[in-house]
Design a protein around this motif. Structure first.
Motif, PDB file in Angstrom:
ATOM      1  N   SER A   1     -21.395  59.125-132.099  1.00 43.18           N
ATOM      2  CA  SER A   1     -21.941  58.581-133.343  1.00 43.18           C
ATOM      3  C   SER A   1     -21.751  57.074-133.470  1.00 43.18           C
ATOM      4  O   SER A   1     -22.440  56.429-134.249  1.00 43.18           O
ATOM      5  N   TYR A   2     -20.852  56.485-132.708  1.00 39.97           N
ATOM      6  CA  TYR A   2     -20.640  55.043-132.793  1.00 39.97           C
ATOM      7  C   TYR A   2     -21.655  54.263-131.954  1.00 39.97           C
ATOM      8  O   TYR A   2     -21.991  53.140-132.274  1.00 39.97           O
ATOM      9  N   GLY A   3     -22.105  54.811-130.863  1.00 47.34           N
ATOM     10  CA  GLY A   3     -23.133  54.173-130.052  1.00 47.34           C
ATOM     11  C   GLY A   3     -22.742  52.813-129.499  1.00 47.34           C
ATOM     12  O   GLY A   3     -23.598  51.941-129.326  1.00 47.34           O
ATOM     13  N   LEU A   4     -21.472  52.598-129.212  1.00 44.59           N
ATOM     14  CA  LEU A   4     -20.997  51.307-128.720  1.00 44.59           C
ATOM     15  C   LEU A   4     -20.938  51.291-127.197  1.00 44.59           C
ATOM     16  O   LEU A   4     -20.386  52.198-126.584  1.00 44.59           O
ATOM     17  N   ASN A   5     -21.498  50.244-126.609  1.00 47.18           N
ATOM     18  CA  ASN A   5     -21.323  49.993-125.180  1.00 47.18           C
ATOM     19  C   ASN A   5     -20.051  49.158-125.047  1.00 47.18           C
ATOM     20  O   ASN A   5     -20.069  47.950-125.325  1.00 47.18           O
ATOM     21  N   GLU A   6     -18.958  49.767-124.649  1.00 46.33           N
ATOM     22  CA  GLU A   6     -17.657  49.090-124.664  1.00 46.33           C
ATOM     23  C   GLU A   6     -17.630  47.861-123.749  1.00 46.33           C
ATOM     24  O   GLU A   6     -17.081  46.819-124.117  1.00 46.33           O
ATOM     25  N   ASN A   7     -18.218  47.973-122.561  1.00 47.11           N
ATOM     26  CA  ASN A   7     -18.212  46.838-121.631  1.00 47.11           C
ATOM     27  C   ASN A   7     -19.016  45.663-122.175  1.00 47.11           C
ATOM     28  O   ASN A   7     -18.618  44.508-122.036  1.00 47.11           O
ATOM     29  N   HIS A   8     -20.142  45.951-122.796  1.00 46.95           N
ATOM     30  CA  HIS A   8     -20.955  44.887-123.393  1.00 46.95           C
ATOM     31  C   HIS A   8     -20.200  44.202-124.525  1.00 46.95           C
ATOM     32  O   HIS A   8     -20.257  42.982-124.691  1.00 46.95           O
ATOM     33  N   PHE A   9     -19.493  44.994-125.311  1.00 50.31           N
ATOM     34  CA  PHE A   9     -18.702  44.463-126.420  1.00 50.31           C
ATOM     35  C   PHE A   9     -17.632  43.494-125.914  1.00 50.31           C
ATOM     36  O   PHE A   9     -17.479  42.385-126.437  1.00 50.31           O
ATOM     37  N   ILE A  10     -16.906  43.890-124.870  1.00 47.51           N
ATOM     38  CA  ILE A  10     -15.862  43.031-124.313  1.00 47.51           C
ATOM     39  C   ILE A  10     -16.481  41.771-123.697  1.00 47.51           C
ATOM     40  O   ILE A  10     -15.962  40.654-123.874  1.00 47.51           O
ATOM     41  N   THR A  11     -17.600  41.921-123.016  1.00 45.65           N
ATOM     42  CA  THR A  11     -18.287  40.764-122.430  1.00 45.65           C
ATOM     43  C   THR A  11     -18.715  39.791-123.514  1.00 45.65           C
ATOM     44  O   THR A  11     -18.581  38.566-123.362  1.00 45.65           O
ATOM     45  N   ASN A  12     -19.218  40.304-124.619  1.00 44.54           N
ATOM     46  CA  ASN A  12     -19.623  39.444-125.724  1.00 44.54           C
ATOM     47  C   ASN A  12     -18.439  38.681-126.319  1.00 44.54           C
ATOM     48  O   ASN A  12     -18.545  37.485-126.621  1.00 44.54           O
ATOM     49  N   LEU A  13     -17.312  39.364-126.480  1.00 41.93           N
ATOM     50  CA  LEU A  13     -16.114  38.696-126.995  1.00 41.93           C
ATOM     51  C   LEU A  13     -15.681  37.572-126.064  1.00 41.93           C
ATOM     52  O   LEU A  13     -15.328  36.467-126.505  1.00 41.93           O
ATOM     53  N   ASN A  14     -15.710  37.843-124.759  1.00 44.67           N
ATOM     54  CA  ASN A  14     -15.318  36.821-123.792  1.00 44.67           C
ATOM     55  C   ASN A  14     -16.249  35.618-123.848  1.00 44.67           C
ATOM     56  O   ASN A  14     -15.807  34.463-123.933  1.00 44.67           O
ATOM     57  N   GLY A  15     -17.542  35.868-123.787  1.00 43.98           N
ATOM     58  CA  GLY A  15     -18.507  34.779-123.729  1.00 43.98           C
ATOM     59  C   GLY A  15     -18.609  33.985-125.013  1.00 43.98           C
ATOM     60  O   GLY A  15     -18.756  32.762-124.990  1.00 43.98           O
ATOM     61  N   SER A  16     -18.513  34.660-126.138  1.00 43.27           N
ATOM     62  CA  SER A  16     -18.693  33.988-127.426  1.00 43.27           C
ATOM     63  C   SER A  16     -17.428  33.317-127.940  1.00 43.27           C
ATOM     64  O   SER A  16     -17.507  32.303-128.642  1.00 43.27           O
ATOM     65  N   PHE A  17     -16.254  33.871-127.602  1.00 46.09           N
ATOM     66  CA  PHE A  17     -15.051  33.392-128.271  1.00 46.09           C
ATOM     67  C   PHE A  17     -13.863  33.043-127.368  1.00 46.09           C
ATOM     68  O   PHE A  17     -13.136  32.101-127.672  1.00 46.09           O
ATOM     69  N   PHE A  18     -13.619  33.782-126.298  1.00 46.10           N
ATOM     70  CA  PHE A  18     -12.320  33.657-125.635  1.00 46.10           C
ATOM     71  C   PHE A  18     -12.318  32.894-124.306  1.00 46.10           C
ATOM     72  O   PHE A  18     -11.366  32.160-124.028  1.00 46.10           O
ATOM     73  N   HIS A  19     -13.317  33.055-123.473  1.00 47.78           N
ATOM     74  CA  HIS A  19     -13.285  32.389-122.168  1.00 47.78           C
ATOM     75  C   HIS A  19     -13.203  30.876-122.286  1.00 47.78           C
ATOM     76  O   HIS A  19     -12.570  30.218-121.456  1.00 47.78           O
ATOM     77  N   ARG A  20     -13.825  30.309-123.298  1.00 49.26           N
ATOM     78  CA  ARG A  20     -13.815  28.847-123.456  1.00 49.26           C
ATOM     79  C   ARG A  20     -12.397  28.313-123.682  1.00 49.26           C
ATOM     80  O   ARG A  20     -12.154  27.118-123.533  1.00 49.26           O
ATOM     81  N   TYR A  21     -11.481  29.214-124.041  1.00 43.04           N
ATOM     82  CA  TYR A  21     -10.084  28.809-124.256  1.00 43.04           C
ATOM     83  C   TYR A  21      -9.169  29.277-123.130  1.00 43.04           C
ATOM     84  O   TYR A  21      -7.942  29.247-123.263  1.00 43.04           O
ATOM     85  N   GLY A  22      -9.751  29.738-122.032  1.00 38.39           N
ATOM     86  CA  GLY A  22      -8.950  30.170-120.893  1.00 38.39           C
ATOM     87  C   GLY A  22      -8.319  31.537-121.067  1.00 38.39           C
ATOM     88  O   GLY A  22      -7.365  31.883-120.376  1.00 38.39           O
ATOM     89  N   ILE A  23      -8.873  32.325-121.997  1.00 37.62           N
ATOM     90  CA  ILE A  23      -8.346  33.664-122.271  1.00 37.62           C
ATOM     91  C   ILE A  23      -9.420  34.689-121.911  1.00 37.62           C
ATOM     92  O   ILE A  23     -10.583  34.547-122.300  1.00 37.62           O
ATOM     93  N   GLY A  24      -9.020  35.714-121.169  1.00 43.62           N
ATOM     94  CA  GLY A  24      -9.963  36.748-120.777  1.00 43.62           C
ATOM     95  C   GLY A  24      -9.538  38.114-121.275  1.00 43.62           C
ATOM     96  O   GLY A  24      -8.361  38.474-121.180  1.00 43.62           O
ATOM     97  N   LEU A  25     -10.480  38.856-121.801  1.00 44.30           N
ATOM     98  CA  LEU A  25     -10.250  40.238-122.197  1.00 44.30           C
ATOM     99  C   LEU A  25     -10.830  41.135-121.118  1.00 44.30           C
ATOM    100  O   LEU A  25     -11.950  40.920-120.664  1.00 44.30           O
TER     101      LEU A  25
END
Length: 202
Positions: free
Chosen positions: A56-80
């Motif tokens: 019922s959640y319909g979440l693509n977990e890998n896409h979600f983590i990739t989005n977090l990395n690209g939008s917020f964390f990789h630019r600061y040297g942090i990877g999820l």
């Protein structure tokens, strides 16, 4: 003095209201292979005891983590990095509408024995089962309602889970002002995130 103590307690355990994070925003994605810190993230779906599927959640977990990395964390040297995907069957947490004002305490109590202390633990639940709550974050645990997974709520609550507090500057990821404008951490916040990751990573 008593008022200040009460205010401090409220700020530590406050849930993050939905406010206006529904407004669309775009952040240029940045990916890096040279990361200072990498941490695994477990995705945990919150379900009632009588339901056996996360469909019922319909979440693509890998896409979600990739989005977090690209939008917020990789630019600061942090990877999820994607960890485990689990389901927590918990009627009390699944429907927080009966616990208005106590959401943070209920969340921390009901997940106390269901999280990995060496990872970031992201709990996903239905926004419809809360009253004006977008997410909660503390002690390596972040609860994010399904309608806010791809907004700035996700990095905001992860920030709380890793020890960051609210920050008054508009545009900062930890700000409560105009959430749709949130996109940056300060240098001091990045230092805190990395120090926390040093302590908890496997």
């Amino acid at each position: 003095m008593k008022f200040l103590r009460v205010l401090l307690v409220l700020s530590i355990f406050a849930s993050c209201a939905t406010e206006d994070d529904y407004v669309p925003y775009e952040i240029e994605q940045v990916f890096s292979e040279n990361l200072d810190k990498v941490i695994k993230v477990d995705i945990i779906y919150v379900q009632p005891s009588n339901k056996s599927s996360k469909v019922s959640y319909g979440l693509n977990e890998n896409h979600f983590i990739t989005n977090l990395n690209g939008s917020f964390f990789h630019r600061y040297g942090i990877g999820l990095e994607m960890g485990e995907v689990k389901t927590l069957y918990n009627d009390e947490l699944y429907d927080l509408k009966d616990n208005r004002g106590e959401e943070s305490r209920v969340f921390l109590r009901e997940t106390q024995d269901f999280y990995n202390t060496n990872r970031i633990n992201i709990y996903v639940m239905k926004r419809s089962n809360t009253v004006a709550i977008a997410g909660i974050g503390k002690d390596k645990r972040a609860l994010i309602t399904d309608e806010f997974l791809y907004t700035s709520t996700a990095p905001h609550e992860i920030g709380h889970a890793l020890g960051l507090h609210h920050y008054p500057e508009e545009g900062n990821i930890m700000s409560q002002i105009r959430p749709y404008l949130r996109k940056d951490f300060t240098n001091a916040q990045v230092d805190t995130l990395k120090e926390t990751l040093d302590k908890i990573s496997e």
